[in-house]
Design a protein around this motif. Structure first.
Motif, short mmCIF file in Angstrom:
data_model
loop_
_atom_site.label_atom_id
_atom_site.label_comp_id
_atom_site.label_asym_id
_atom_site.label_seq_id
_atom_site.Cartn_x
_atom_site.Cartn_y
_atom_site.Cartn_z
N ARG A 35 0.88 -0.97 -0.02
CA ARG A 35 0.07 0.05 0.15
C ARG A 35 0.74 1.30 -0.10
O ARG A 35 1.87 1.17 0.75
N CYS A 82 1.55 4.67 1.58
CA CYS A 82 1.40 5.28 2.80
C CYS A 82 1.83 6.74 3.01
O CYS A 82 2.77 7.01 2.22
N TYR A 116 -0.82 6.42 7.40
CA TYR A 116 -2.22 6.35 6.73
C TYR A 116 -1.91 5.64 5.45
O TYR A 116 -1.17 6.17 4.61
N CYS A 117 -2.36 4.33 5.26
CA CYS A 117 -2.16 3.68 4.32
C CYS A 117 -3.70 3.27 3.61
O CYS A 117 -4.26 2.55 4.13
N LYS A 118 -3.74 3.62 2.34
CA LYS A 118 -4.83 3.41 1.62
C LYS A 118 -4.96 2.95 0.25
O LYS A 118 -5.45 1.76 0.09
N LYS A 119 -4.22 3.46 -0.66
CA LYS A 119 -4.18 3.05 -1.91
C LYS A 119 -3.08 2.28 -2.59
O LYS A 119 -2.17 2.15 -1.93
N THR A 120 -3.32 1.25 -3.33
CA THR A 120 -2.37 0.54 -4.06
C THR A 120 -1.60 1.32 -4.86
O THR A 120 -1.77 2.43 -5.32
N GLN A 150 -3.20 2.10 -8.11
CA GLN A 150 -4.11 2.98 -8.13
C GLN A 150 -3.65 4.87 -7.88
O GLN A 150 -4.27 5.35 -8.70
N HIS A 151 -2.86 4.89 -7.20
CA HIS A 151 -2.27 6.12 -7.02
C HIS A 151 -1.57 6.40 -8.00
O HIS A 151 -1.66 7.92 -8.42
#
Length: 277
Positions: free
Chosen positions: A51, A53, A62-66, A69-70
């Motif tokens: 991810r 971060c 804060y880790c959300k997107k692959t 995706q980013h």
């Protein structure tokens, strides 16, 4: 009677009638003939379990997107800017390179740049854009030169350092602008004298620093362009401040077709070669 009611409904509510028939056709594709291929790479401080971060304050992540995706979001943002100004150019994210041993303060060291340039060559990219977790020395948010194969920017949406008036995507587009040979403002070396940023007391474009030289703090999502309006002002000046003019001259003009299957309007020529930075 039923037919009369149905006819009246179709006249009064045409959008409902079209929706019942399947709705509007999808918009035509936006496919300029020139491409800029960007390999997005992430330093070790932005990697946790595949991810992307961001560090918040000192010890919270804060880790959300692959990464894919980013990277796609960054390319989409560039294409939004290009389409606004009808530039015959498309940004293509050709993958992500997860850098395993580069920390934010090492991104400009020779060994790191050599490794990143090798990754770029292997991927067939025009440039590699390193997504850094920090600004350098707490204030430098990115760096790129004309045609430089290795660029970087700091992506920190929750950070308390850096420029609070500039978003991370704008910082990325700013560095890509330097890759094209765009300068911050008039009087600085650029690919053309007018291939520079623009601003007024009310706003600045992607390339111009906020609050610099008496200009505004509102950062607009546009490369300076005398053909566009930024609120009450023109987004550029034809002879002195129009980066989009330079990019259209270099790559040509492209307008999305108005209907599916229609021909490209004003689909200029231009070339897909590398730019200067």
């Amino acid at each position: 009677m039923f037919r009369m009611i149905a006819l009246l409904f179709a006249v009064l509510f045409p959008f409902a009638a079209s929706a019942a028939g399947g709705g509007s056709p999808p918009p035509p594709p936006w496919n300029p003939s020139n491409q800029i291929k960007i390999l997005y790479a992430y330093n070790i401080e932005m990697q946790v379990q595949e991810r992307v971060c961001w560090k918040r304050y000192v010890d919270w992540r804060y880790c959300k997107k692959t990464p894919s995706q980013h990277a796609q979001e960054q390319a989409d943002y560039l294409n939004w800017l290009f389409e606004k100004s009808q530039i015959n150019l498309k940004a293509v994210g050709i993958g992500t390179g997860m850098t395993t041993n580069i920390r934010h303060h090492e991104v400009q060291q020779t060994w790191a740049r050599n490794m990143l340039n090798g990754m770029r060559q292997q991927a067939g990219a025009d440039l590699v854009m390193v997504v850094n977790s920090h600004a350098l020395n707490g204030r430098i948010a990115g760096a790129c030169g004309t045609g430089n194969p290795v660029c970087w920017y700091a992506d920190y949406p929750f950070s308390l350092i850096g420029n609070p008036f500039e978003g991370p995507r704008q910082a990325m587009a700013h560095e890509v602008g330097h890759w094209f040979g765009l300068a911050h403002h008039e009087g600085l070396p650029a690919s053309k004298p007018y291939a520079v940023g623009h601003g007024t007391w009310g706003f600045v474009d992607i390339m111009h620093y906020t609050g610099d030289r008496g200009k505004g703090f509102l950062k607009m999502d546009v490369y300076s362009d005398h053909e566009l309006k930024c609120s009450f002002w023109a987004c550029g000046i034809y002879g002195t401040n129009s980066a989009a003019r330079y990019l259209r001259e270099r790559y040509g003009r492209y307008v999305r077709p108005s209907a599916p299957g229609g021909g490209n309007k004003n689909n200029g020529g231009g070339h897909g070669g590398h730019g200067r930075h």
